[in-house]
Design a protein around this motif. Structure first.
Motif, PDB file in Angstrom:
ATOM      1  N   ARG A 268       0.770  -1.253   0.103  1.00  0.00           N
ATOM      2  CA  ARG A 268      -0.125   0.017  -0.017  1.00  0.00           C
ATOM      3  C   ARG A 268       0.949   1.326   0.015  1.00  0.00           C
ATOM      4  N   LEU A 269       2.027   1.246   0.744  1.00  0.00           N
ATOM      5  CA  LEU A 269       2.912   2.302   0.787  1.00  0.00           C
ATOM      6  C   LEU A 269       3.393   2.517  -0.273  1.00  0.00           C
ATOM      7  N   PHE A 270       3.959   1.612  -1.180  1.00  0.00           N
ATOM      8  CA  PHE A 270       4.500   1.547  -2.382  1.00  0.00           C
ATOM      9  C   PHE A 270       3.555   2.165  -3.635  1.00  0.00           C
ATOM     10  N   ILE A 271       2.329   1.726  -3.433  1.00  0.00           N
ATOM     11  CA  ILE A 271       1.363   2.329  -4.711  1.00  0.00           C
ATOM     12  C   ILE A 271       1.090   3.771  -4.505  1.00  0.00           C
ATOM     13  N   ASP A 272       0.916   4.059  -2.989  1.00  0.00           N
ATOM     14  CA  ASP A 272       0.618   5.645  -2.545  1.00  0.00           C
ATOM     15  C   ASP A 272       1.879   6.215  -3.138  1.00  0.00           C
ATOM     16  N   GLN A 273       3.098   6.212  -2.813  1.00  0.00           N
ATOM     17  CA  GLN A 273       4.118   6.808  -3.142  1.00  0.00           C
ATOM     18  C   GLN A 273       4.487   6.669  -4.548  1.00  0.00           C
ATOM     19  N   LEU A 274       4.299   5.818  -5.343  1.00  0.00           N
ATOM     20  CA  LEU A 274       4.416   5.948  -6.582  1.00  0.00           C
ATOM     21  C   LEU A 274       3.598   6.666  -7.538  1.00  0.00           C
ATOM     22  N   GLY A 275       2.279   6.863  -7.061  1.00  0.00           N
ATOM     23  CA  GLY A 275       1.420   7.735  -7.568  1.00  0.00           C
ATOM     24  C   GLY A 275       0.376   6.664  -8.080  1.00  0.00           C
ATOM     25  N   PRO A 276      -1.039   7.648  -8.674  1.00  0.00           N
ATOM     26  CA  PRO A 276      -2.142   6.708  -9.063  1.00  0.00           C
ATOM     27  C   PRO A 276      -1.921   6.555 -10.324  1.00  0.00           C
ATOM     28  N   SER A 277      -1.046   7.319 -11.223  1.00  0.00           N
ATOM     29  CA  SER A 277      -1.005   7.015 -12.634  1.00  0.00           C
ATOM     30  C   SER A 277      -0.422   5.745 -13.120  1.00  0.00           C
ATOM     31  N   LEU A 278       0.369   5.031 -12.140  1.00  0.00           N
ATOM     32  CA  LEU A 278       1.180   3.889 -12.618  1.00  0.00           C
ATOM     33  C   LEU A 278       0.552   2.708 -11.966  1.00  0.00           C
ATOM     34  N   ARG A 279       0.349   1.554 -12.909  1.00  0.00           N
ATOM     35  CA  ARG A 279      -0.160   0.482 -12.615  1.00  0.00           C
ATOM     36  C   ARG A 279       1.081  -0.531 -11.715  1.00  0.00           C
ATOM     37  N   VAL A 280       0.405  -1.012 -10.818  1.00  0.00           N
ATOM     38  CA  VAL A 280       1.227  -1.909  -9.691  1.00  0.00           C
ATOM     39  C   VAL A 280       0.810  -3.288 -10.214  1.00  0.00           C
ATOM     40  N   ALA A 281       1.643  -4.401 -10.481  1.00  0.00           N
ATOM     41  CA  ALA A 281       1.167  -5.718 -10.520  1.00  0.00           C
ATOM     42  C   ALA A 281       1.747  -6.215  -9.373  1.00  0.00           C
ATOM     43  N   THR A 282       1.268  -7.564  -8.936  1.00  0.00           N
ATOM     44  CA  THR A 282       2.030  -8.565  -7.830  1.00  0.00           C
ATOM     45  C   THR A 282       1.992  -9.704  -8.407  1.00  0.00           C
ATOM     46  N   VAL A 283       3.225 -10.379  -7.861  1.00  0.00           N
ATOM     47  CA  VAL A 283       3.401 -11.788  -8.323  1.00  0.00           C
ATOM     48  C   VAL A 283       3.725 -12.383  -6.739  1.00  0.00           C
ATOM     49  N   GLY A 284       2.776 -13.451  -6.596  1.00  0.00           N
ATOM     50  CA  GLY A 284       3.220 -13.994  -5.223  1.00  0.00           C
ATOM     51  C   GLY A 284       4.221 -15.030  -5.375  1.00  0.00           C
ATOM     52  N   GLU A 285       4.612 -15.284  -3.875  1.00  0.00           N
ATOM     53  CA  GLU A 285       5.756 -16.223  -3.569  1.00  0.00           C
ATOM     54  C   GLU A 285       5.392 -17.664  -3.914  1.00  0.00           C
ATOM     55  N   TYR A 286       6.610 -18.452  -4.705  1.00  0.00           N
ATOM     56  CA  TYR A 286       6.355 -19.583  -5.121  1.00  0.00           C
ATOM     57  C   TYR A 286       6.939 -20.476  -4.072  1.00  0.00           C
ATOM     58  N   PHE A 287       6.186 -21.533  -3.366  1.00  0.00           N
ATOM     59  CA  PHE A 287       6.805 -22.401  -2.435  1.00  0.00           C
ATOM     60  C   PHE A 287       6.939 -23.768  -3.163  1.00  0.00           C
ATOM     61  N   GLY A 288       8.122 -24.345  -2.724  1.00  0.00           N
ATOM     62  CA  GLY A 288       8.382 -25.779  -3.289  1.00  0.00           C
ATOM     63  C   GLY A 288       9.449 -25.554  -4.476  1.00  0.00           C
ATOM     64  N   THR A 289       9.652 -26.479  -5.041  1.00  0.00           N
ATOM     65  CA  THR A 289      10.542 -26.668  -6.172  1.00  0.00           C
ATOM     66  C   THR A 289      10.018 -26.689  -7.252  1.00  0.00           C
ATOM     67  N   LEU A 290      10.328 -25.590  -8.134  1.00  0.00           N
ATOM     68  CA  LEU A 290       9.950 -25.536  -9.653  1.00  0.00           C
ATOM     69  C   LEU A 290      11.151 -25.456 -10.565  1.00  0.00           C
ATOM     70  N   GLU A 291      11.017 -26.278 -11.668  1.00  0.00           N
ATOM     71  CA  GLU A 291      11.696 -25.988 -12.704  1.00  0.00           C
ATOM     72  C   GLU A 291      11.880 -24.597 -13.196  1.00  0.00           C
ATOM     73  N   ALA A 292      13.007 -24.248 -13.688  1.00  0.00           N
ATOM     74  CA  ALA A 292      12.959 -22.986 -14.234  1.00  0.00           C
ATOM     75  C   ALA A 292      12.086 -22.532 -15.200  1.00  0.00           C
ATOM     76  N   GLN A 293      11.731 -23.435 -16.211  1.00  0.00           N
ATOM     77  CA  GLN A 293      10.572 -23.266 -17.241  1.00  0.00           C
ATOM     78  C   GLN A 293       9.356 -23.257 -16.609  1.00  0.00           C
ATOM     79  N   GLU A 294       9.001 -23.915 -15.690  1.00  0.00           N
ATOM     80  CA  GLU A 294       7.989 -23.934 -15.035  1.00  0.00           C
ATOM     81  C   GLU A 294       7.380 -22.673 -14.130  1.00  0.00           C
ATOM     82  N   LEU A 295       8.563 -22.215 -13.759  1.00  0.00           N
ATOM     83  CA  LEU A 295       8.569 -20.914 -12.917  1.00  0.00           C
ATOM     84  C   LEU A 295       8.162 -19.956 -13.803  1.00  0.00           C
ATOM     85  N   LEU A 296       8.892 -19.752 -14.789  1.00  0.00           N
ATOM     86  CA  LEU A 296       8.603 -18.635 -15.869  1.00  0.00           C
ATOM     87  C   LEU A 296       7.265 -18.965 -16.383  1.00  0.00           C
TER      88      LEU A 296
END
Length: 308
Positions: A268-296
């Motif tokens: 919330r702080l990051f979005i507020d400080q960047l300003g309303p004109s910028l879109r902020v996407a989020t990517v979750g933490e991936y737990f466990g082991t994934l092959e590189a291509q699977e992660l991508l």
């Protein structure tokens, strides 16, 4: 919509080290390639992370095909100099000249900004040549990218004559055009990375001609639990002392909740400080082991939904 971002010609995926910008760059390039665009992924710092994630054992200044519609290139400033001299100064076979490396080292030491201008010049040249539909760049971490993106304007102001002036003018036109060139900021939702990302955003806006298009907050812990889940956990707590190890599991659950809360506050702080004109996407933490291509593939699917 993601289509708006993928219509750009040159995307700089920026951020401090360790926030996953190479993963975001590789996922974004893979996404563009799957949508039928001819994509070049460029790794500037030479660590080979982007290439290895895509299954390449090694990368070089000559682009290597990693998948359908997707090529990977490792920036080499000495090779970029040889290419520049061959194209613009009309010096044939310059790459075979045995003293080129020593000359390059001398020139780059005597004239700060030479390495940076060669990197940016090569990227802008590829845009102008229309060899690729999209170029995704994984540049050096944080402050180093500022010197690279700002160098065309700096050199252009210092040298207002001849070939150098002409070169910096067309490069600046490409870099300053938000329909062609943009920066995408990557951070993780911890206090220090968020502060450094906000500082980098300010410097991108103040010291470079490149438009900051948006940001990705990577490795976010998503929570909290729904109310019904909280009620179940409260019931389970009554059995804590009677079941071996249950208190440790509950403590881990509490810790996860606190991390989720902290990540939400920092986001919330990051979005507020960047300003309303910028879109902020989020990517979750991936737990466990994934092959590189699977992660991508997983990250690319999230970006397809989250970005624009």
């Amino acid at each position: 919509m993601i289509e708006e971002l993928l219509r750009k010609r040159l995307i700089f995926v920026t951020g401090k080290g360790g926030v996953g910008k190479s993963t975001i760059a590789a996922a974004l390039g893979s996404l563009g390639a799957r949508r039928g665009l001819k994509v070049l992924l460029v790794e500037v710092d030479g660590k080979g992370d982007v290439g290895s994630m895509l299954g390449l054992t090694e990368t070089s200044f000559t682009p290597k095909r990693a998948a359908e519609n997707l090529w990977v290139m490792e920036m080499d400033t000495e090779a970029a100099l040889a290419e520049y001299l061959r194209i613009y100064v009309k010096v044939p076979f310059i790459s075979k000249f045995p003293g080129l490396g020593k000359i390059f080292d001398f020139v780059s030491t005597a004239a700060p900004g030479v390495r940076e201008i060669l990197v940016i010049g090569k990227l802008c040249y590829e845009v102008r040549q229309n060899t690729y539909d999209l170029i995704v760049v994984d540049p050096p971490a944080s402050g180093h990218v500022i010197s690279q993106l700002g160098v065309a304007g700096d050199v252009g102001q210092l040298i207002q004559l001849g070939l150098v002036k002409n070169q910096t003018e067309w490069m600046l036109e490409i870099l300053a055009d938000p329909e062609r060139s943009v920066a995408l900021l990557v951070a993780t939702p911890e206090e220090t990375p968020i502060e450094e990302a906000l500082d980098l955003a300010g410097r991108l806006r103040a010291e470079t001609p490149v438009h900051l298009e948006g940001a990705v907050v990577n490795r976010r812990f998503v929570g909290p639990m729904a109310s019904v889940e909280t009620e179940v956990v409260d019931v389970i707590r009554t059995f804590g002392d009677s079941i071996a190890g249950l208190n440790e599991v509950l403590a881990a659950s509490d810790l996860f909740e606190r991390i989720c809360d902290r990540h939400d506050r920092n986001l919330r702080l990051f979005i507020d400080q960047l300003g309303p004109s910028l879109r902020v996407a989020t990517v979750g933490e991936y737990f466990g082991t994934l092959e590189a291509q699977e992660l991508l593939d997983e990250v690319a699917e999230v970006l397809e939904v989250e970005l624009w």
